[in-house]
Scaffold this active site. Structure first.
Site, short mmCIF file in Angstrom:
data_model
loop_
_atom_site.label_atom_id
_atom_site.label_comp_id
_atom_site.label_asym_id
_atom_site.label_seq_id
_atom_site.Cartn_x
_atom_site.Cartn_y
_atom_site.Cartn_z
N LYS A 15 0.86 -1.19 0.00
CA LYS A 15 0.00 0.00 0.00
C LYS A 15 0.88 1.23 0.00
CE LYS A 15 -4.52 0.95 0.53
NZ LYS A 15 -5.67 0.06 0.29
N1 GLU Z 1 -7.45 0.09 -2.84
C1 GLU Z 1 -8.24 -1.08 -3.08
C2 GLU Z 1 -8.28 -1.97 -1.86
O1 GLU Z 1 -8.10 -1.51 -0.75
C3 GLU Z 1 -7.84 -1.81 -4.34
C4 GLU Z 1 -6.41 -2.28 -4.40
C5 GLU Z 1 -6.01 -2.80 -5.77
O2 GLU Z 1 -6.83 -2.87 -6.66
O3 GLU Z 1 -4.84 -3.14 -5.90
O4 GLU Z 1 -8.56 -3.13 -1.95
#
Ligand code: GLU
Length: 424
Positions: free
Chosen positions: A113
């Site tokens: 992240k």
């Molecule tokens: N931000 C989204 C989540 O928390 C999607 C992450 C992604 O598609 O890599 O799942």
């Protein structure tokens, strides 16, 4: 356990919520529990300084992060958040939840992240673009289609992903669409990606509601957060006969026992950027949201929303975690003791990353699928994963959250164990 010097010990942080969730799953892991400490240690955390020349000529510095929590099962995967409260602790927790989420739906990814501590609504479009490009360059060392693949999260969108893709590609000297997902469709994005997270909330919620004999037809729904996730999940539930009695965002809390007209609210939000002032419902005090009569609650905003005190007041039977980390562990206990079922974030909102995976596969193959193909495949993956977790919870007599963690941690730690420690 060897503790991290850089992780706050405060019990109310997102990272400590995650650690408590790991403590709860550890007793179920048998021999694999020898490896569980690996999940309490992010593999790699990068902090970057982003100097930005503002439109007025002044220079400001922003803090940026990219954390790769675990790469045992494949490249890192996870969004990038632009929000004034972003810090290392939050990004660590969000990256760890991605590790669990990708494994819970069996995607061949680890968890990562990123984020920038910034209020994107206070920047001009030009400032936002320069901020994104410099951030992408700074984290360019650790991202890549086979290394770590960013995507949108709170405060970012397809346009930001296009800038990220372009910056990475410029630095590499060739167009590399697979470095990020959630891109615009004409730039290698996938059909269905934008609505995928909300759709997954609906698909998993419907599976669990069926098993609990909760009728979606006529169900009263309350939604916190009316962004990409909350609005799409609400729309699908309404199509299945539910009525949305309450919607809350950072600007207001709306209540209408007869049901809020979602099309009108969506139009209102498109012009006003938030829900405040919408006339099709009564505006009530924010804290009153948690005591309203409702059957299904969808927290689809930020983490740390369902405290023990709020859990004590809730009247719903089912909570669908569209957001990441909305429920504190002590609130989880309260909800369980009150017979309220929680479909945890790591499966409930996994529709987004599932279609991100499809996007990455399509980019690799340079061959694109139709929207119905994407939705069909996603619905199948999400409902099968949900049923597997439901069955695991029955077998182990535990919550759906712990069951999801059992399924995910077994997969991650098996990979960890069989790969072994380098150097041996
Ligand atoms: N931000 C989204 C989540 O928390 C999607 C992450 C992604 O598609 O890599 O799942």
């Amino acid at each position: 356990m060897d503790k991290l010097s850089y992780a706050s010990e405060s019990p109310n942080t997102a990272w400590s919520t995650y650690l408590q969730q790991i403590d709860r799953v550890a007793p179920y892991l048998g021999e694999l529990s020898r490896w569980v400490d690996t999940l309490r240690h992010p593999k790699r955390a990068l902090i970057v300084d982003i100097p930005l020349q503002m439109d007025d000529g002044s220079i400001r510095h922003f803090e940026g992060f990219r954390v790769q929590h675990n790469l045992s099962r494949g490249p890192g995967k996870g969004g990038v958040r632009y929000h004034p409260n972003v810090d290392l602790n939050e990004v660590m927790a969000l990256s760890a939840w991605m590790t669990i989420k990708c494994a819970a739906v069996n995607l061949p990814y680890g968890g990562a992240k990123g984020g920038i501590r910034v209020d994107p609504f206070k920047l001009s479009e030009g400032e936002l673009e320069r901020l994104t490009r410099r951030y992408t360059s700074e984290i360019g060392l650790v991202i890549g289609p086979q290394k770590d693949i960013p995507a949108p999260d709170v405060g970012t969108n397809a346009k930001v992903m296009a800038w990220m893709m372009d910056t990475y590609s410029m630095n590499q000297g060739t167009t590399i669409t697979g470095v990020v997902t959630g891109k615009p469709v004409h730039l290698g994005g996938s059909l269905g990606r934008e609505k995928a997270t909300g759709r997954g909330v609906f698909v998993t919620g419907r599976e669990v509601a069926r098993r609990l004999n909760i009728e979606t037809d006529g169900a009263r729904l309350a939604v916190q957060g009316f962004g990409n996730v909350g609005s799409e999940a609400a729309r699908l539930f309404v199509a299945a006969g539910a009525r949305v009695v309450a919607v809350q965002d950072h600007s207001a809390t709306l209540y209408n026992a007869e049901g809020i007209d979602l099309t009108a609210l969506t139009d209102w939000q498109a012009t006003h950027k938030n829900i405040a002032g919408f006339s099709g419902a009564q505006t009530i005090d924010a804290e009153a949201f948690w005591q309203l009569p409702m059957d299904i609650l969808i927290p689809a905003a930020l983490e740390g929303q369902i405290t023990r005190e709020r859990a004590e007041k809730l009247s719903c039977k089912l909570i669908l975690e569209g957001a990441n980390g909305p429920t504190y562990p002590d609130a989880d206990d309260m909800l369980a003791s009150r017979g309220i079922t929680v479909v945890p974030d790591v499966i409930c909102n996994a529709g987004g990353v599932t279609v991100s995976y499809f996007e990455w596969v399509q980019d690799m193959a340079s061959f694109f699928w139709s929207e119905s193909e994407i939705n069909e495949r996603m619905d199948k993956i999400m409902s099968e994963a949900m049923i597997h977790i439901w069955d695991k919870a029955r077998e182990k007599e535990c919550s759906l959250r712990t069951a999801a963690y059992i399924v995910a941690c077994e997969r991650i730690l098996m990979a960890r164990k069989d790969r072994g420690i380098y150097p041996g």
